[in-house]
Design a protein around this motif. Structure first.
Motif, PDB file in Angstrom:
ATOM      1  N   LEU A 140       0.844  -1.189   0.000  1.00 56.86           N
ATOM      2  CA  LEU A 140       0.000   0.000   0.000  1.00 56.86           C
ATOM      3  C   LEU A 140       0.879   1.238   0.000  1.00 56.86           C
ATOM      4  N   LYS A 141       0.327   2.369  -0.457  1.00 57.93           N
ATOM      5  CA  LYS A 141       1.072   3.634  -0.499  1.00 57.93           C
ATOM      6  C   LYS A 141       1.663   3.951   0.884  1.00 57.93           C
ATOM      7  N   ASP A 189      -9.565  -4.981  -9.767  1.00 57.61           N
ATOM      8  CA  ASP A 189      -9.311  -4.188 -10.973  1.00 57.61           C
ATOM      9  C   ASP A 189      -7.814  -3.974 -11.138  1.00 57.61           C
ATOM     10  N   LEU A 202      -5.204  -1.269 -12.368  1.00 56.06           N
ATOM     11  CA  LEU A 202      -5.230   0.179 -12.566  1.00 56.06           C
ATOM     12  C   LEU A 202      -4.115   0.687 -13.474  1.00 56.06           C
ATOM     13  N   LYS A 207      -0.172  -1.564 -10.486  1.00 50.93           N
ATOM     14  CA  LYS A 207      -1.098  -1.061  -9.469  1.00 50.93           C
ATOM     15  C   LYS A 207      -2.460  -1.720  -9.645  1.00 50.93           C
ATOM     16  N   VAL A 208      -3.005  -2.239  -8.544  1.00 44.78           N
ATOM     17  CA  VAL A 208      -4.298  -2.925  -8.581  1.00 44.78           C
ATOM     18  C   VAL A 208      -5.199  -2.454  -7.436  1.00 44.78           C
ATOM     19  N   ARG A 209      -6.493  -2.700  -7.595  1.00 45.14           N
ATOM     20  CA  ARG A 209      -7.474  -2.512  -6.521  1.00 45.14           C
ATOM     21  C   ARG A 209      -7.897  -3.908  -6.085  1.00 45.14           C
ATOM     22  N   GLN A 266      -8.778  -1.772  -1.212  1.00 49.69           N
ATOM     23  CA  GLN A 266      -7.415  -1.260  -1.014  1.00 49.69           C
ATOM     24  C   GLN A 266      -6.669  -1.233  -2.344  1.00 49.69           C
ATOM     25  N   ILE A 267      -5.802  -0.211  -2.497  1.00 51.54           N
ATOM     26  CA  ILE A 267      -5.043  -0.026  -3.733  1.00 51.54           C
ATOM     27  C   ILE A 267      -3.547  -0.059  -3.421  1.00 51.54           C
ATOM     28  N   ARG A 325       0.619  -1.646  -5.162  1.00 51.46           N
ATOM     29  CA  ARG A 325       1.386  -2.256  -6.250  1.00 51.46           C
ATOM     30  C   ARG A 325       1.696  -3.712  -5.920  1.00 51.46           C
TER      31      ARG A 325
END
Length: 67
Positions: A20-21, A36, A38, A49-51, A56-57, A59
């Motif tokens: 996560l970021k 998804d 991204l 990068k995915v959801r 949660q988003i 890499r």
């Protein structure tokens, strides 16, 4: 084992470990299932990068084997 830098290796429904970021400094991994993709480019050096299904988003660092 794919490392998550190639978009072709990732698809919805795949179990993955992402960063996560907020965890980029520590490298802490979060596990989940891809909802998804991204990233539009076919390759990204730091991970696609995915959801996740829980929203949660991050890499992708590791693609885990299903099951």
């Amino acid at each position: 084992m794919p490392d998550g830098t190639k978009r072709a290796d990732i698809r919805p429904g795949l179990p993955v470990s992402i960063v996560l970021k907020k965890d980029q400094r520590t490298g802490a991994l979060t596990e989940g299932v891809v909802k998804d993709i991204l990233t539009k480019s076919p390759y990204h050096s730091r991970g696609i990068k995915v959801r996740l299904t829980d929203g949660q988003i991050g890499r992708v660092r590791l693609i885990r084997s299903p099951g």
